[in-house]
Design a protein around this motif. Structure first.
Motif, PDB file in Angstrom:
ATOM      1  N   ILE A  69      10.662  10.464 -32.004  1.00 50.06           N
ATOM      2  CA  ILE A  69      11.010   9.362 -31.957  1.00 50.06           C
ATOM      3  C   ILE A  69       9.583   8.560 -32.123  1.00 50.06           C
ATOM      4  O   ILE A  69       8.580   8.209 -32.722  1.00 50.06           O
ATOM      5  CB  ILE A  69      12.000   8.607 -31.667  1.00 50.06           C
ATOM      6  N   VAL A  70       8.889   8.895 -30.802  1.00 46.23           N
ATOM      7  CA  VAL A  70       8.057   8.212 -30.381  1.00 46.23           C
ATOM      8  C   VAL A  70       6.668   8.779 -30.422  1.00 46.23           C
ATOM      9  O   VAL A  70       5.428   8.423 -31.378  1.00 46.23           O
ATOM     10  CB  VAL A  70       8.077   8.045 -29.077  1.00 46.23           C
ATOM     11  N   GLY A  71       7.017  10.343 -31.356  1.00 45.91           N
ATOM     12  CA  GLY A  71       5.411  11.182 -30.962  1.00 45.91           C
ATOM     13  C   GLY A  71       4.471  11.333 -30.290  1.00 45.91           C
ATOM     14  O   GLY A  71       4.687  11.213 -29.211  1.00 45.91           O
ATOM     15  N   HIS A  72       3.654  10.837 -30.492  1.00 44.15           N
ATOM     16  CA  HIS A  72       2.144  10.664 -29.571  1.00 44.15           C
ATOM     17  C   HIS A  72       2.109   9.268 -29.436  1.00 44.15           C
ATOM     18  O   HIS A  72       0.836   9.034 -28.198  1.00 44.15           O
ATOM     19  CB  HIS A  72       0.368  11.857 -30.256  1.00 44.15           C
ATOM     20  N   THR A  73       2.454   8.653 -29.385  1.00 43.35           N
ATOM     21  CA  THR A  73       1.773   7.030 -29.744  1.00 43.35           C
ATOM     22  C   THR A  73       1.977   6.329 -27.932  1.00 43.35           C
ATOM     23  O   THR A  73       0.283   6.137 -27.995  1.00 43.35           O
ATOM     24  CB  THR A  73       3.367   6.207 -29.812  1.00 43.35           C
ATOM     25  N   LEU A  74       2.760   6.640 -27.195  1.00 48.57           N
ATOM     26  CA  LEU A  74       2.329   6.443 -25.957  1.00 48.57           C
ATOM     27  C   LEU A  74       1.069   7.675 -26.076  1.00 48.57           C
ATOM     28  O   LEU A  74      -0.003   6.429 -24.498  1.00 48.57           O
ATOM     29  CB  LEU A  74       3.702   6.819 -25.007  1.00 48.57           C
ATOM     30  N   LYS A  75       0.635   8.341 -25.348  1.00 51.83           N
ATOM     31  CA  LYS A  75      -0.726   8.828 -25.027  1.00 51.83           C
ATOM     32  C   LYS A  75      -1.546   8.456 -26.005  1.00 51.83           C
ATOM     33  O   LYS A  75      -2.770   8.470 -24.610  1.00 51.83           O
ATOM     34  CB  LYS A  75      -0.386  10.739 -25.609  1.00 51.83           C
ATOM     35  N   VAL A  76      -2.151   7.718 -27.000  1.00 53.07           N
ATOM     36  CA  VAL A  76      -2.642   7.624 -27.570  1.00 53.07           C
ATOM     37  C   VAL A  76      -3.617   5.539 -27.345  1.00 53.07           C
ATOM     38  O   VAL A  76      -4.070   5.300 -27.066  1.00 53.07           O
ATOM     39  CB  VAL A  76      -2.949   7.141 -29.682  1.00 53.07           C
TER      40      VAL A  76
ATOM     41  N   PRO B  67      -7.065   6.265 -26.418  1.00 53.87           N
ATOM     42  CA  PRO B  67      -7.052   6.623 -27.104  1.00 53.87           C
ATOM     43  C   PRO B  67      -8.003   7.909 -27.517  1.00 53.87           C
ATOM     44  O   PRO B  67      -8.242   8.667 -27.736  1.00 53.87           O
ATOM     45  CB  PRO B  67      -7.377   5.419 -27.886  1.00 53.87           C
ATOM     46  N   LYS B  68      -9.236   7.312 -26.657  1.00 55.32           N
ATOM     47  CA  LYS B  68     -10.949   8.451 -26.267  1.00 55.32           C
ATOM     48  C   LYS B  68      -9.995   9.571 -26.032  1.00 55.32           C
ATOM     49  O   LYS B  68     -10.666  10.218 -26.208  1.00 55.32           O
ATOM     50  CB  LYS B  68     -11.558   7.902 -25.620  1.00 55.32           C
ATOM     51  N   GLY B  69      -9.199   9.853 -24.764  1.00 49.47           N
ATOM     52  CA  GLY B  69      -8.969  10.383 -23.916  1.00 49.47           C
ATOM     53  C   GLY B  69      -8.552  11.905 -24.631  1.00 49.47           C
ATOM     54  O   GLY B  69      -8.100  13.083 -25.071  1.00 49.47           O
ATOM     55  N   ALA B  70      -7.090  10.952 -25.660  1.00 53.76           N
ATOM     56  CA  ALA B  70      -6.283  11.870 -26.283  1.00 53.76           C
ATOM     57  C   ALA B  70      -7.306  12.284 -27.941  1.00 53.76           C
ATOM     58  O   ALA B  70      -6.588  13.509 -28.145  1.00 53.76           O
ATOM     59  CB  ALA B  70      -5.772  10.445 -26.815  1.00 53.76           C
ATOM     60  N   THR B  71      -8.052  11.797 -28.071  1.00 56.47           N
ATOM     61  CA  THR B  71      -9.259  12.101 -29.314  1.00 56.47           C
ATOM     62  C   THR B  71      -9.678  13.386 -28.962  1.00 56.47           C
ATOM     63  O   THR B  71      -9.358  14.137 -29.563  1.00 56.47           O
ATOM     64  CB  THR B  71      -9.323  10.879 -29.897  1.00 56.47           C
ATOM     65  N   GLU B  72     -10.076  12.965 -27.958  1.00 62.27           N
ATOM     66  CA  GLU B  72     -11.320  14.797 -27.620  1.00 62.27           C
ATOM     67  C   GLU B  72      -9.673  15.777 -26.979  1.00 62.27           C
ATOM     68  O   GLU B  72     -10.260  16.496 -27.539  1.00 62.27           O
ATOM     69  CB  GLU B  72     -11.885  13.809 -26.372  1.00 62.27           C
ATOM     70  N   ASP B  73      -8.838  15.092 -26.426  1.00 58.13           N
ATOM     71  CA  ASP B  73      -7.856  15.957 -26.387  1.00 58.13           C
ATOM     72  C   ASP B  73      -7.344  16.941 -27.814  1.00 58.13           C
ATOM     73  O   ASP B  73      -7.565  18.134 -27.896  1.00 58.13           O
ATOM     74  CB  ASP B  73      -6.005  15.611 -25.294  1.00 58.13           C
TER      75      ASP B  73
ATOM     76  N   LEU C  11       2.500   5.121 -34.285  1.00 56.29           N
ATOM     77  CA  LEU C  11       3.279   4.315 -34.757  1.00 56.29           C
ATOM     78  C   LEU C  11       4.501   4.361 -35.378  1.00 56.29           C
ATOM     79  O   LEU C  11       4.043   3.886 -36.410  1.00 56.29           O
ATOM     80  CB  LEU C  11       2.175   3.382 -35.154  1.00 56.29           C
ATOM     81  N   GLY C  12       4.579   5.480 -35.799  1.00 53.02           N
ATOM     82  CA  GLY C  12       6.108   5.901 -37.153  1.00 53.02           C
ATOM     83  C   GLY C  12       5.251   6.279 -38.341  1.00 53.02           C
ATOM     84  O   GLY C  12       6.146   6.385 -39.331  1.00 53.02           O
ATOM     85  N   ALA C  13       4.294   6.915 -38.017  1.00 56.11           N
ATOM     86  CA  ALA C  13       2.977   7.598 -39.475  1.00 56.11           C
ATOM     87  C   ALA C  13       3.357   8.734 -38.954  1.00 56.11           C
ATOM     88  O   ALA C  13       2.550   9.170 -37.687  1.00 56.11           O
ATOM     89  CB  ALA C  13       2.502   6.420 -39.613  1.00 56.11           C
ATOM     90  N   HIS C  14       2.790   9.688 -40.069  1.00 57.14           N
ATOM     91  CA  HIS C  14       1.964  10.873 -39.998  1.00 57.14           C
ATOM     92  C   HIS C  14       0.722  10.732 -39.725  1.00 57.14           C
ATOM     93  O   HIS C  14       0.495  10.239 -40.921  1.00 57.14           O
ATOM     94  CB  HIS C  14       3.064  12.003 -40.289  1.00 57.14           C
ATOM     95  N   THR C  15      -0.031  11.150 -39.264  1.00 57.15           N
ATOM     96  CA  THR C  15      -1.269  10.554 -39.704  1.00 57.15           C
ATOM     97  C   THR C  15      -1.917  11.995 -39.728  1.00 57.15           C
ATOM     98  O   THR C  15      -1.887  12.954 -37.971  1.00 57.15           O
ATOM     99  CB  THR C  15      -1.761   9.653 -38.488  1.00 57.15           C
TER     100      THR C  15
END
Length: 452
Positions: free
Chosen positions: A27-34, A38-44, A58-62
């Motif tokens: 359901i939430v995917g990576h939303t909470l992490k991002v 956002p910076k740390g999640a993208t680097e990871d 946010l409910g979308a495949h990105t």
């Protein structure tokens, strides 16, 4: 969401399976992490999957594309396969529909040409006349504020300045209601509940939008026959290529979006600018020497023709936006299958780039955490990939208000540095929240002290 979006179904997991990444939690995917970092999640993600990866946010495949080449691919969009309207519409459609950023291709080009008359040299000079007095008065109020938190204070100030430049002196008693409307709309844009259910922030934001559309519509006829020099009056008189005036709804939609964009991103950029000067006093003093070298009398306004005489201020402003870009990510939606980096991205996928990541890539920015305005000398810029620095986007959707933003920043720096010394607490390093607009979590504890 627009009708076009309904014809482009979201891609299945199978269609994305060849792109490295994961769908995250149910359901939430990576939303909470991002949203949390956002910076740390993208680097990871980049470390685990490489410069092209998929996620579910946010409910979308990105599908996120990283690096200058990715920025160039998405922002130029030579194949006209990536939609701004459907990318940003997920977040903004209920509150700022049909704003310039939410138009695509030929329609965007036609509206951008009509709106550009409001950002030419003549109108900009008129805006600067009002900005000088507004900025000077605003800085004086900031200096008198006890226990100052710079970000919320400058956010209110930039909203005042946007109202002054965009709506003109005639706004009068409506200013408080207008300011509150934009506070409600901006808060709604990132609210968790995405439907306007009574009692929710989204409900208050949608109601505020309706009030502003009504205000712009009621004012339009008076502005079209008036002689004002504000942006609203300029847009009321703007015409399309066939000579037709913009409709009342078009003017209202554009004004609503421009008012939001002008104050929200500028507040973020000026906050990072002030922060980096406060913790780099040697650079602060060099900028102060430059503004005093203009030779203007104390308290005099900054003339339009002297803006070009502040290159170091512009370089420092650029460097602050490199480290903390006002738009950390940029969204599009794939209208049909596209290919980048050897991967096929299916139609319906949300496609994103991440300027925040690119601006910290050490191969393009040695010692990326270090504040150094010399990165923006003409020689340094020529030696770097053109799309390694994209705080204002690029291509057809390059920010229309770019020159207006630099003018405001220079006006602010001039009035600030000729009257004020920025002092940060010892070893001060605030935590930054990057979504949706970068801001320090503590509001930025910086003292605005009078010059000795």
């Amino acid at each position: 969401m627009s009708a076009v979006a309904e014809t482009i179904p979201a891609p299945t997991r199978a269609a994305l399976a060849r792109i490295p990444g994961s769908s995250g939690w149910p359901i939430v995917g990576h939303t909470l992490k991002v949203l949390a970092d956002p910076k740390g999640a993208t680097e990871d993600f980049a470390k685990r999957y490489g410069p092209v990866y998929r996620s579910y946010i946010l409910g979308a495949h990105t599908v996120t594309l990283l690096g200058p080449e990715a920025n160039e691919f998405l922002l130029l969009d030579e194949a006209k396969a990536l939609s701004n309207a459907l990318g940003w519409g997920i977040i903004l459609d209920r509150l700022f529909p049909r704003g310039l950023m939410l138009l695509d291709f030929d329609e965007h080009r036609l509206h951008r040409k009509a709106l550009s008359v409001a950002f030419k040299s003549g109108p900009l000079q008129a805006y600067l006349n009002s900005l000088n007095s507004g900025v000077a008065a605003g800085i004086a109020r900031l200096k008198q504020t006890r226990d100052l938190r710079f970000y919320p204070a400058i956010k209110e100030m930039t909203l005042d300045l946007a109202a002054m430049s965009f709506l003109g002196a005639g706004v009068g008693a409506d200013i408080s209601r207008i300011k509150q409307a934009y506070i409600e709309m901006v808060a709604a844009a990132v609210s968790v509940v995405r439907r306007p259910i009574p009692g929710t922030q989204m409900y208050r934001g949608v109601k505020a939008r309706a009030e502003m559309v009504d205000y712009f519509t009621r004012e339009m006829e008076r502005r079209r026959v008036g002689d004002g020099t504000d942006l609203f009056t300029e847009l009321c008189k703007a015409t399309m290529e066939d000579g037709a005036l913009l409709t009342a709804q078009e003017v209202a939609d554009h004004m609503n979006f421009l008012m939001m964009a002008a104050h929200d991103t500028l507040a973020s950029s000026l906050t990072s600018f002030v922060y980096f000067l406060s913790v780099n006093p040697a650079w602060q003093e060099q900028l102060r020497e430059e503004v005093f070298a203009l030779g203007l009398a104390g308290g005099a306004p900054l003339p339009f023709e002297r803006l070009r005489d502040l290159p170091l201020v512009e370089m420092a402003f650029n460097e602050s936006m490199r480290i903390i870009p006002p738009a950390p990510s940029v969204l599009r939606c794939a209208l049909r299958e596209v290919e980048f980096g050897g991967y096929r991205i299916p139609a319906g996928a949300c496609v994103a780039i991440n300027p925040l990541y690119t601006h910290h890539m050490p191969q393009h920015w040695p010692e990326p955490a270090t504040f150094d305005p010399r990165r923006f000398t003409p020689e340094a810029q020529r030696a770097r990939h053109k799309y390694a620095y994209v705080p204002f986007g690029g291509g057809a959707h390059m920010c229309l208000g770019l020159h207006f933003a630099y003018m405001q920043a220079k006006c602010f720096a001039y009035h600030l540095l000729t009257t004020t010394r920025l002092v940060a607490p010892p070893d001060y390093r605030p935590a930054w929240q990057y979504w949706p607009i970068p801001r320090p979590r503590d509001g930025l504890r910086v003292t605005l002290a009078p010059l000795p």
